[in-house]
Design a protein around this motif. Structure first.
Motif, PDB file in Angstrom:
ATOM      1  N   ILE A   6      13.985  17.997  -4.233  1.00 12.16           N
ATOM      2  CA  ILE A   6      12.701  18.694  -4.321  1.00 12.16           C
ATOM      3  C   ILE A   6      12.917  20.111  -4.840  1.00 12.16           C
ATOM      4  O   ILE A   6      12.204  20.576  -5.733  1.00 12.16           O
ATOM      5  CB  ILE A   6      11.991  18.711  -2.948  1.00 12.16           C
ATOM      6  N   ALA A   7      13.904  20.795  -4.298  1.00 11.15           N
ATOM      7  CA  ALA A   7      14.194  22.157  -4.743  1.00 11.15           C
ATOM      8  C   ALA A   7      14.569  22.186  -6.220  1.00 11.15           C
ATOM      9  O   ALA A   7      14.103  23.052  -6.974  1.00 11.15           O
ATOM     10  CB  ALA A   7      15.320  22.756  -3.895  1.00 11.15           C
ATOM     11  N   ALA A   8      15.385  21.244  -6.645  1.00 14.88           N
ATOM     12  CA  ALA A   8      15.808  21.205  -8.050  1.00 14.88           C
ATOM     13  C   ALA A   8      14.636  20.931  -8.979  1.00 14.88           C
ATOM     14  O   ALA A   8      14.524  21.546 -10.048  1.00 14.88           O
ATOM     15  CB  ALA A   8      16.888  20.149  -8.230  1.00 14.88           C
ATOM     16  N   VAL A   9      13.748  20.029  -8.578  1.00  8.15           N
ATOM     17  CA  VAL A   9      12.587  19.699  -9.412  1.00  8.15           C
ATOM     18  C   VAL A   9      11.662  20.912  -9.535  1.00  8.15           C
ATOM     19  O   VAL A   9      11.193  21.251 -10.624  1.00  8.15           O
ATOM     20  CB  VAL A   9      11.836  18.472  -8.850  1.00  8.15           C
ATOM     21  N   VAL A  10      11.389  21.575  -8.422  1.00  6.58           N
ATOM     22  CA  VAL A  10      10.512  22.751  -8.447  1.00  6.58           C
ATOM     23  C   VAL A  10      11.140  23.846  -9.301  1.00  6.58           C
ATOM     24  O   VAL A  10      10.467  24.464 -10.133  1.00  6.58           O
ATOM     25  CB  VAL A  10      10.224  23.255  -7.007  1.00  6.58           C
ATOM     26  N   PHE A  11      12.429  24.073  -9.130  1.00 10.91           N
ATOM     27  CA  PHE A  11      13.111  25.113  -9.908  1.00 10.91           C
ATOM     28  C   PHE A  11      13.049  24.792 -11.399  1.00 10.91           C
ATOM     29  O   PHE A  11      12.726  25.657 -12.219  1.00 10.91           O
ATOM     30  CB  PHE A  11      14.563  25.247  -9.458  1.00 10.91           C
ATOM     31  N   ALA A  12      13.351  23.555 -11.759  1.00  8.23           N
ATOM     32  CA  ALA A  12      13.344  23.167 -13.172  1.00  8.23           C
ATOM     33  C   ALA A  12      11.947  23.285 -13.772  1.00  8.23           C
ATOM     34  O   ALA A  12      11.785  23.702 -14.916  1.00  8.23           O
ATOM     35  CB  ALA A  12      13.874  21.748 -13.323  1.00  8.23           C
ATOM     36  N   ARG A  13      10.937  22.926 -12.991  1.00  2.00           N
ATOM     37  CA  ARG A  13       9.564  23.003 -13.490  1.00  2.00           C
ATOM     38  C   ARG A  13       9.144  24.448 -13.752  1.00  2.00           C
ATOM     39  O   ARG A  13       8.492  24.741 -14.755  1.00  2.00           O
ATOM     40  CB  ARG A  13       8.617  22.345 -12.486  1.00  2.00           C
ATOM     41  N   LEU A  14       9.539  25.342 -12.874  1.00  2.00           N
ATOM     42  CA  LEU A  14       9.141  26.743 -13.022  1.00  2.00           C
ATOM     43  C   LEU A  14       9.962  27.504 -14.058  1.00  2.00           C
ATOM     44  O   LEU A  14       9.543  28.556 -14.528  1.00  2.00           O
ATOM     45  CB  LEU A  14       9.199  27.457 -11.671  1.00  2.00           C
ATOM     46  N   THR A  15      11.130  26.985 -14.396  1.00  3.15           N
ATOM     47  CA  THR A  15      11.950  27.642 -15.419  1.00  3.15           C
ATOM     48  C   THR A  15      11.878  26.894 -16.746  1.00  3.15           C
ATOM     49  O   THR A  15      12.663  27.179 -17.651  1.00  3.15           O
ATOM     50  CB  THR A  15      13.420  27.733 -14.970  1.00  3.15           C
TER      51      THR A  15
END
Length: 89
Positions: free
Chosen positions: A8-17
């Motif tokens: 979840i953290a990786a997906v959110v980070f990738a989406r925002l960057t």
């Protein structure tokens, strides 16, 4: 559970960057970033940790609700004389 929260953290980070390869979640850059990229990395990291915290809070609330609903609530209240250790009458 830990792997799911990491995902979840990786997906959110990738989406925002926007999936930038030069930004990595949880690891500072080897070279100094431009101020706008550093701000983006920090904001994305904060959002990723926030998503993990909210997910954990929701799972905890769901667990509490399930536990409460599955408890046997019959006869759990004691009468006043039972609390004082005195026989009735």
């Amino acid at each position: 559970a830990v792997a799911i929260m990491g995902a979840i953290a990786a997906v959110v980070f990738a989406r925002l960057t926007d999936g930038r390869a030069d930004l990595s979640f949880g690891r500072p850059s080897d070279t100094p970033l431009a101020p706008d990229l550093e701000a983006m990395r920090v904001a994305a990291t904060d959002a990723a940790f926030s998503a993990v915290a909210w997910g954990t809070a929701l799972l905890s609330a769901a667990s509490a609700i399930i536990a409460w609903l599955t408890l046997d609530h019959r006869g759990t209240r004691s009468k006043p004389h039972q609390r004082a250790g005195k026989p009735p009458g």
